[in-house]
Scaffold this active site. Structure first.
Site, PDB file in Angstrom:
ATOM      1  N   ASP A   8     133.019   3.307 -18.327  1.00  0.00           N
ATOM      2  CA  ASP A   8     131.593   3.638 -18.518  1.00  0.00           C
ATOM      3  C   ASP A   8     130.885   4.210 -17.281  1.00  0.00           C
ATOM      4  O   ASP A   8     129.755   3.791 -16.974  1.00  0.00           O
ATOM      5  CB  ASP A   8     130.828   2.397 -19.008  1.00  0.00           C
ATOM      6  CG  ASP A   8     131.321   1.875 -20.346  1.00  0.00           C
ATOM      7  OD1 ASP A   8     132.278   2.459 -20.894  1.00  0.00           O
ATOM      8  OD2 ASP A   8     130.767   0.877 -20.836  1.00  0.00           O
ATOM      9  N   LYS A 106     133.220   3.593 -27.443  1.00  0.00           N
ATOM     10  CA  LYS A 106     132.961   2.251 -27.958  1.00  0.00           C
ATOM     11  C   LYS A 106     131.483   2.078 -28.233  1.00  0.00           C
ATOM     12  O   LYS A 106     130.659   2.825 -27.696  1.00  0.00           O
ATOM     13  CB  LYS A 106     133.462   1.200 -26.960  1.00  0.00           C
ATOM     14  CG  LYS A 106     132.760   1.289 -25.616  1.00  0.00           C
ATOM     15  CD  LYS A 106     133.496   0.472 -24.574  1.00  0.00           C
ATOM     16  CE  LYS A 106     132.742   0.394 -23.292  1.00  0.00           C
ATOM     17  NZ  LYS A 106     131.395  -0.188 -23.378  1.00  0.00           N
ATOM     18  N   CYS A 151     130.539  -4.617 -19.086  1.00  0.00           N
ATOM     19  CA  CYS A 151     131.672  -3.937 -19.728  1.00  0.00           C
ATOM     20  C   CYS A 151     132.958  -4.027 -18.926  1.00  0.00           C
ATOM     21  O   CYS A 151     134.040  -4.123 -19.507  1.00  0.00           O
ATOM     22  CB  CYS A 151     131.299  -2.501 -20.051  1.00  0.00           C
ATOM     23  SG  CYS A 151     130.086  -2.455 -21.386  1.00  0.00           S
TER      24      CYS A 151
HETATM   25  C1  VGL Z   1     127.085  -1.822 -20.810  1.00  0.00           C
HETATM   26  C2  VGL Z   1     125.256  -3.010 -21.494  1.00  0.00           C
HETATM   27  C3  VGL Z   1     125.245  -2.342 -22.693  1.00  0.00           C
HETATM   28  C4  VGL Z   1     128.112  -1.546 -19.745  1.00  0.00           C
HETATM   29  C5  VGL Z   1     127.089  -1.138 -22.007  1.00  0.00           C
HETATM   30  O1  VGL Z   1     128.756  -0.478 -19.768  1.00  0.00           O
HETATM   31  O2  VGL Z   1     128.284  -2.407 -18.865  1.00  0.00           O
HETATM   32  N1  VGL Z   1     126.176  -2.750 -20.565  1.00  0.00           N
HETATM   33  N2  VGL Z   1     126.161  -1.406 -22.936  1.00  0.00           N
END
Ligand code: VGL
Ligand code: ZN
Length: 206
Positions: A8, A106, A151
């Site tokens: 991410d 995701k 994540c």
């Molecule tokens: C994430 C909160 C919501 C992350 C993704 O990538 O850590 N955190 N969605």
């Protein structure tokens, strides 16, 4: 066979993004440098529909940080982030995305969030990452990215659960720290469950 998993590393998790992680952009050079030392590099991408139910804005009188029950699971509500096709969902500028052999998205189901790059939060559906790595003969994974305490943590825990020897690249991560100390807690939890906490320079010279 080892693989690097970049979690991410997207605009919304970098400074100025809607769910910004302090110093989030500082993981980019670490990721780029490590990629040169891996034969297989993959990425995960948080990739939500605009009406995803992890967004506080989808719930009357709810605000980011509130916790609700979403289809039987506890759900932290977040600001709108990483909406499919938006700038915020794009990989951060400067990240060497050419090195990604495959990208696993995701959080695409409005009804359930997915912190881990392997499974949704209810472990109901797999993203395909686990099978992909096993098919490639991967037995060791090195994980870095954003956010350490969300994540990245859940990706590490699922990697361990799937039987991979799992390294967390500490200097290649930054945490969101919704509550003070979340990153330290995440590091302890990952270590306790069997992850090896490493620094990128150790990996490069080993
Ligand atoms: C994430 C909160 C919501 C992350 C993704 O990538 O850590 N955190 N969605
Ligand atoms: Zn998300």
């Amino acid at each position: 066979m080892r693989a690097l998993i970049c979690v991410d590393i997207q605009n919304d998790f970098c400074p100025g993004g809607s769910l910004e992680v302090r110093e989030g952009d500082q993981v980019i050079p670490v990721a780029n440098k490590l990629m040169e030392h891996f034969d297989l590099v993959v990425a995960t991408q948080d990739w939500h529909p605009a009406n995803h139910k992890s967004f506080a804005a989808m719930h009357p009188w709810r605000y980011p940080g509130d916790v609700i029950d979403l289809n039987g699971l506890q759900q932290i509500l977040w600001p709108i982030h990483c909406v499919q096709g938006s700038f915020g969902a794009e990989f951060a500028p400067g990240l060497n995305t050419d090195a990604f052999e495959e990208v696993f998205v995701k959080g695409t189901d409005t009804e359930i969030d997915s912190y881990s790059g392997f499974f949704d939060n209810g472990h109901r559906k797999a993203t395909g990452l686990g099978d992909y790595l096993k098919e490639k003969g991967v037995d060791e994974v090195y994980i870095l990215g954003l956010a350490l305490d969300v994540c990245v943590k859940f990706t590490v825990l699922d990697a361990l659960g799937l039987g991979f020897k799992t390294y967390l690249v500490e200097d290649g991560c930054r945490g969101v720290n919704l509550n003070e100390g979340d990153s330290d807690k995440a590091l302890s939890e990952m270590r306790e469950k069997g992850a090896i906490i490493a620094q990128s320079d150790q990996i490069i010279t080993s």
